[in-house]
Motif scaffolding. Structure first.
Motif, mmCIF file in Angstrom:
data_model
loop_
_atom_site.group_PDB
_atom_site.id
_atom_site.type_symbol
_atom_site.label_atom_id
_atom_site.label_comp_id
_atom_site.label_asym_id
_atom_site.label_seq_id
_atom_site.Cartn_x
_atom_site.Cartn_y
_atom_site.Cartn_z
ATOM 1 N N ILE A 1 -23.695 13.597 -38.918
ATOM 2 C CA ILE A 1 -24.409 12.437 -39.449
ATOM 3 C C ILE A 1 -25.490 12.081 -38.432
ATOM 4 N N ALA A 2 -26.728 12.029 -38.902
ATOM 5 C CA ALA A 2 -27.857 11.677 -38.042
ATOM 6 C C ALA A 2 -28.291 10.253 -38.359
ATOM 7 N N PHE A 3 -28.316 9.417 -37.322
ATOM 8 C CA PHE A 3 -28.839 8.059 -37.434
ATOM 9 C C PHE A 3 -30.277 8.125 -36.951
ATOM 10 N N VAL A 4 -31.219 7.880 -37.855
ATOM 11 C CA VAL A 4 -32.629 8.065 -37.550
ATOM 12 C C VAL A 4 -33.329 6.709 -37.556
ATOM 13 N N LYS A 5 -33.827 6.354 -36.377
ATOM 14 C CA LYS A 5 -34.594 5.124 -36.213
ATOM 15 C C LYS A 5 -35.958 5.507 -35.658
ATOM 16 N N ALA A 6 -36.905 4.595 -35.740
ATOM 17 C CA ALA A 6 -38.223 4.858 -35.158
ATOM 18 C C ALA A 6 -38.034 5.161 -33.675
ATOM 19 N N GLY A 7 -38.378 6.386 -33.269
ATOM 20 C CA GLY A 7 -38.306 6.764 -31.866
ATOM 21 C C GLY A 7 -36.935 7.157 -31.343
ATOM 22 N N GLU A 8 -35.895 7.194 -32.204
ATOM 23 C CA GLU A 8 -34.552 7.521 -31.715
ATOM 24 C C GLU A 8 -33.716 8.180 -32.811
ATOM 25 N N ILE A 9 -33.010 9.239 -32.431
ATOM 26 C CA ILE A 9 -32.052 9.888 -33.327
ATOM 27 C C ILE A 9 -30.757 10.071 -32.558
ATOM 28 N N ILE A 10 -29.656 9.674 -33.177
ATOM 29 C CA ILE A 10 -28.334 9.889 -32.591
ATOM 30 C C ILE A 10 -27.528 10.683 -33.602
ATOM 31 N N TYR A 11 -26.960 11.793 -33.135
ATOM 32 C CA TYR A 11 -26.141 12.667 -33.972
ATOM 33 C C TYR A 11 -24.669 12.399 -33.700
ATOM 34 N N TYR A 12 -23.889 12.345 -34.773
ATOM 35 C CA TYR A 12 -22.447 12.140 -34.661
ATOM 36 C C TYR A 12 -21.710 13.263 -35.374
ATOM 37 N N SER A 13 -20.534 13.589 -34.845
ATOM 38 C CA SER A 13 -19.657 14.572 -35.490
ATOM 39 C C SER A 13 -18.828 13.873 -36.558
ATOM 40 N N ARG A 14 -18.048 14.655 -37.288
ATOM 41 C CA ARG A 14 -17.159 14.122 -38.320
ATOM 42 C C ARG A 14 -16.219 13.059 -37.746
ATOM 43 N N SER A 15 -15.781 13.274 -36.513
ATOM 44 C CA SER A 15 -14.819 12.352 -35.890
ATOM 45 C C SER A 15 -15.486 11.112 -35.299
ATOM 46 N N GLY A 16 -16.804 11.037 -35.381
ATOM 47 C CA GLY A 16 -17.508 9.864 -34.873
ATOM 48 C C GLY A 16 -17.957 9.980 -33.432
ATOM 49 N N ILE B 1 -26.743 18.825 -29.897
ATOM 50 C CA ILE B 1 -27.748 19.163 -30.911
ATOM 51 C C ILE B 1 -28.996 18.278 -30.808
ATOM 52 N N ASN B 2 -29.044 17.449 -29.765
ATOM 53 C CA ASN B 2 -30.246 16.632 -29.582
ATOM 54 C C ASN B 2 -31.484 17.517 -29.594
ATOM 55 N N GLY B 3 -32.467 17.109 -30.374
ATOM 56 C CA GLY B 3 -33.735 17.816 -30.430
ATOM 57 C C GLY B 3 -33.818 18.925 -31.463
ATOM 58 N N LEU B 4 -32.692 19.395 -31.969
ATOM 59 C CA LEU B 4 -32.726 20.551 -32.876
ATOM 60 C C LEU B 4 -33.334 20.235 -34.241
ATOM 61 N N PHE B 5 -33.117 19.032 -34.719
ATOM 62 C CA PHE B 5 -33.607 18.659 -36.051
ATOM 63 C C PHE B 5 -34.558 17.463 -35.990
ATOM 64 N N ASP B 6 -34.855 17.001 -34.777
ATOM 65 C CA ASP B 6 -35.621 15.770 -34.593
ATOM 66 C C ASP B 6 -36.974 15.794 -35.298
ATOM 67 N N GLU B 7 -37.700 16.880 -35.166
ATOM 68 C CA GLU B 7 -39.045 16.934 -35.746
ATOM 69 C C GLU B 7 -38.995 16.671 -37.255
ATOM 70 N N ASP B 8 -38.097 17.352 -37.952
ATOM 71 C CA ASP B 8 -37.967 17.153 -39.397
ATOM 72 C C ASP B 8 -37.483 15.743 -39.726
#
Length: 170
Positions: free
Chosen positions: A27-42, A48-55
């Motif tokens: 689960i990706a939490f996408v805010k202006a200027g910030e993305i935080i990725y979480y696993s199924r367990s929270g 994976i920081n940076g891997l999908f950020d551009e998109d």
């Protein structure tokens, strides 16, 4: 669910049936200027920081608001490659990862733990966004709406019966 009665008791048709990927829920939490990725367990998934950020930032700009994206990160080379992407320095495995999107909602809906978004409208919205925004690593999950139990079984059988070399490549 063990039988038709269980499905009819717990599942409301029509519903969305999605292909099961051999990956890891993200689960990706996408805010202006910030993305935080979480696993199924929270847990935060920093590897994976940076891997999908551009998109994800392109989608954020398109939408004009903060959102969450739920999906499965996986490699078309299989689960081993997906897991190997966790290792430091394994750039090839990381490059093979894609984010298969299941569901998206405004961050405000997540915070309020309430949304009026249906799976049907979500699927249509995600499809439109991924057509309008040229994403390289975010892909709509494969699936379709099933109308009843028999239709769901048929969909599952179609997915199971694919020849190995026909597994959906990313």
């Amino acid at each position: 669910c063990d039988d038709t009665d269980d499905f009819e008791k717990y599942v409301t048709f029509p519903c969305q049936a999605d292909f099961k990927y051999d990956g890891e829920r993200t689960i990706a939490f996408v805010k202006a200027g910030e993305i935080i990725y979480y696993s199924r367990s929270g847990k935060i998934a920093e590897h994976i920081n940076g891997l999908f950020d551009e998109d994800l930032f392109k989608v954020r700009e398109y939408l004009g608001y903060d959102y969450i994206l739920d999906g499965e990160r996986c490699s078309d080379k299989g689960f081993t490659d997906t897991v190997n992407a966790k290792k430091a320095g394994n750039d090839e495995a990381k490059a093979n990862l894609r984010f298969r999107a299941f569901f998206m909602m405004p961050l405000t809906d997540w915070i309020n733990q309430k949304t009026s978004i249906t799976m049907r409208s979500n699927r249509e919205t995600l499809n439109k966004i991924l057509i309008d925004v040229p994403c390289q690593k975010i892909i709509l999950s494969e699936g379709r709406e099933v109308k009843d139990y028999q239709d769901m079984v048929s969909y599952c059988n179609d997915a199971i019966d694919l020849p190995e070399n026909a597994i959906r490549k990313i």
